[in-house]
Design a protein around this motif. Structure first.
Motif, PDB file in Angstrom:
ATOM      1  N   ALA A 343       0.861  -1.096   0.121  1.00  0.00           N
ATOM      2  CA  ALA A 343       0.222  -0.035  -0.106  1.00  0.00           C
ATOM      3  C   ALA A 343       0.964   1.185  -0.119  1.00  0.00           C
ATOM      4  CB  ALA A 343      -0.866   0.100   1.187  1.00  0.00           C
ATOM      5  N   LEU A 345       2.609   4.014   1.420  1.00  0.00           N
ATOM      6  CA  LEU A 345       3.120   4.390   2.908  1.00  0.00           C
ATOM      7  C   LEU A 345       3.871   5.443   2.859  1.00  0.00           C
ATOM      8  CD1 LEU A 345       3.850   0.665   3.733  1.00  0.00           C
ATOM      9  CD2 LEU A 345       1.726   1.966   4.502  1.00  0.00           C
ATOM     10  N   ARG A 381       1.473  -9.035   1.526  1.00  0.00           N
ATOM     11  CA  ARG A 381       0.908  -7.697   1.535  1.00  0.00           C
ATOM     12  C   ARG A 381       1.274  -6.925   2.649  1.00  0.00           C
ATOM     13  NH1 ARG A 381      -3.579  -9.902   1.753  1.00  0.00           N
ATOM     14  NH2 ARG A 381      -4.379  -8.898   3.678  1.00  0.00           N
ATOM     15  N   GLU A 383       0.272  -3.212   4.588  1.00  0.00           N
ATOM     16  CA  GLU A 383      -0.697  -2.305   4.752  1.00  0.00           C
ATOM     17  C   GLU A 383      -0.744  -1.597   6.273  1.00  0.00           C
ATOM     18  OE1 GLU A 383      -4.419  -5.173   6.365  1.00  0.00           O
ATOM     19  OE2 GLU A 383      -3.999  -4.943   4.031  1.00  0.00           O
ATOM     20  N   GLU A 384      -1.339  -0.309   6.257  1.00  0.00           N
ATOM     21  CA  GLU A 384      -1.374   0.429   7.546  1.00  0.00           C
ATOM     22  C   GLU A 384      -2.528  -0.478   8.406  1.00  0.00           C
ATOM     23  OE1 GLU A 384      -1.486   4.653   7.650  1.00  0.00           O
ATOM     24  OE2 GLU A 384       0.145   4.798   6.033  1.00  0.00           O
ATOM     25  N   ARG A 385      -2.348  -0.567   9.575  1.00  0.00           N
ATOM     26  CA  ARG A 385      -3.458  -1.287  10.474  1.00  0.00           C
ATOM     27  C   ARG A 385      -3.350  -0.845  11.890  1.00  0.00           C
ATOM     28  NH1 ARG A 385      -4.192  -7.571  10.190  1.00  0.00           N
ATOM     29  NH2 ARG A 385      -4.565  -7.119   8.244  1.00  0.00           N
TER      30      ARG A 385
END
Length: 445
Positions: A343, A345, A381, A383-385
């Protein structure tokens, strides 16, 4: 070359840390790192006096840590802060009790006391290098001011306000006892405390014509009590510092050992297992494959040993996505095709140490896929979470049952423990045969 044990009498000639603290004051803390035994930082419960005796044990006075030596000077801020607050407060009490009587000389003394302490604060907080000779000059000026103040007040304050004016200077005097004890050691503070008795009797005689031994004795007793408290604070600070250093050294060694175990597991052991699992039946091809793996592993270990620091410095210029892309290329050479989905970032949101922890944990997860899943494809993968970065590796291989295959060293140390050290978490999920495996790694921003 001397072969004497550290605990031999000759090796301990430098004396004990406890004695050095009492004799030299806070600067002795600079020797706290010398002659530290593993027993000092051992968390095993032992008798308190036994642990204290180990913390107060032998030191090498010639080994002085420069950073600790610079840091120890800040201990004198305690008596400076005490005088900076207490002297004006006691002056307020005097002004309330006596009004304008003797207010000018007592007020001038208060202003000078505040100025001396502010200069001390300013000098301690300046950015210039610390110079012991300059510190000695400032301490000498402070001492002369402290000694002359009661005599000047005795000459200038009327008799009806003299003893209350002396109470204002006594606060400064108490701070001086603590300052000398912390900066130079208990002998200096003790000499000052004993010398204050005739000094006060002389001031009493100058103002009232009598010595007033009881009042002078009361001031000296308070000074000795202040000296005792300063010495106790000095010893507790010094022993606590030494215990913290020993405990930190022990934990550092354990962390370094764990890192070495991970490196062996993630490199040498993985290569040996790959050699053992080589699927070719042709002896010549098998030999070529083993030579290739061994040569690649030797190059990797040599690179790790010789360029670990420079590698990290260079890696710091690359964002996490590039690190994982390089890792995917590394895995591709070994036959695992990793599809990377990253993603958008912010490159500055994750510290370098956490990026490296994520990268190394992903490497272990991919190697587990390559060895155990029965598939040569995996999706990675990023991603921000939940206030951090999550990296999920997902394959559709054979999977495993957690009940039948408990977590081994690779999961518990190369993944879980590695992320825990940087505040992260890991979750390994796998279904039955054909269900594949998903590894979720997360670290906070």
């Amino acid at each position: 070359m001397s072969t004497e044990a550290p605990d031999s009498p000759k090796a301990a000639r430098g004396g004990s840390f406890f004695v050095a603290l009492l004799r030299q004051g806070a600067p002795a803390i600079a020797t706290a790192t010398s002659e530290l035994s593993d027993e000092v930082g051992d968390p095993t419960p032992i008798h308190a006096l036994k642990r204290i005796s180990k913390m107060a044990g032998p030191i090498d006075p010639s080994r002085r840590d420069g950073l600790l030596l610079r840091a120890t000077r800040y201990v004198v801020l305690i008596p400076l802060a005490f005088r900076l607050l207490a002297v004006p407060g006691q002056f307020g009490v005097y002004a309330f009790q006596h009004g304008a009587t003797g207010l000018l000389p007592v007020g001038v003394f208060t202003l000078l006391s505040v100025a001396v302490n502010l200069i001390g604060f300013r000098w301690m907080f300046r950015s210039a290098p610390y110079r012991g000779r300059d510190a000695g000059k400032l301490l000498a000026v402070d001492l002369v001011f402290t000694v002359l103040s009661p005599l000047v007040l005795a000459l200038t304050v009327p008799a009806q306000g003299y003893f209350d004016a002396l109470a204002v200077s006594s606060v400064h005097l108490l701070g001086e006892a603590g300052l000398l004890t912390l900066a130079l050691g208990v002998p200096s503070g003790l000499v000052f405390g004993l010398a204050s008795f005739p000094l006060r009797m002389l001031a009493n005689w100058i103002n009232t014509g009598g010595f007033h031994v009881g009042a002078a004795f009361s001031t000296s007793t308070a000074l000795l009590a202040e000296l005792f408290l300063a010495a106790a604070a000095l010893v507790l600070t010094g022993l606590g510092t030494r215990l913290a250093l020993a405990y930190g050294t022990r934990n550092g060694r354990l962390a370094e050992r764990a890192q070495q175990h991970r490196m062996l597991h993630d490199t040498v052991l993985q290569t040996l297992e790959a050699m053992a699992l080589s699927g070719t039946s042709n002896a010549e091809e098998r030999l070529v494959e083993i030579q290739r793996l061994a040569r690649a592993q030797a190059m990797e270990i040599r690179h790790t040993i010789e360029t670990a620091k420079s590698e990290r410095a260079e890696a710091g210029a690359r964002p996490l996505g590039e690190k994982l892309a390089a890792l995917a290329a590394e895995m591709a050479r070994d036959g695992l095709r990793a599809q990377l989905v990253v993603a958008e970032l912010d490159d500055d949101t994750l510290s370098e140490v956490r990026q490296i922890a994520i990268r190394d944990a992903v490497r272990e997860a991919l190697r587990n896929t390559m060895k155990h899943s029965g598939t040569d494809r995996v999706v990675v993968r990023v991603e921000e979470r939940e206030g951090g970065i999550a990296v999920i590796t997902r394959d559709h291989g054979s999977g495993f049952s957690a009940a039948d295959h408990p977590a081994g060293f690779g999961i518990s140390e190369s993944i879980t423990a590695r992320l825990a050290e940087v505040g992260g978490t890991s979750l390994v999920e796998s279904g039955l045969a054909g269900g594949g495996t998903r590894v979720t790694l997360w670290v906070p921003f």
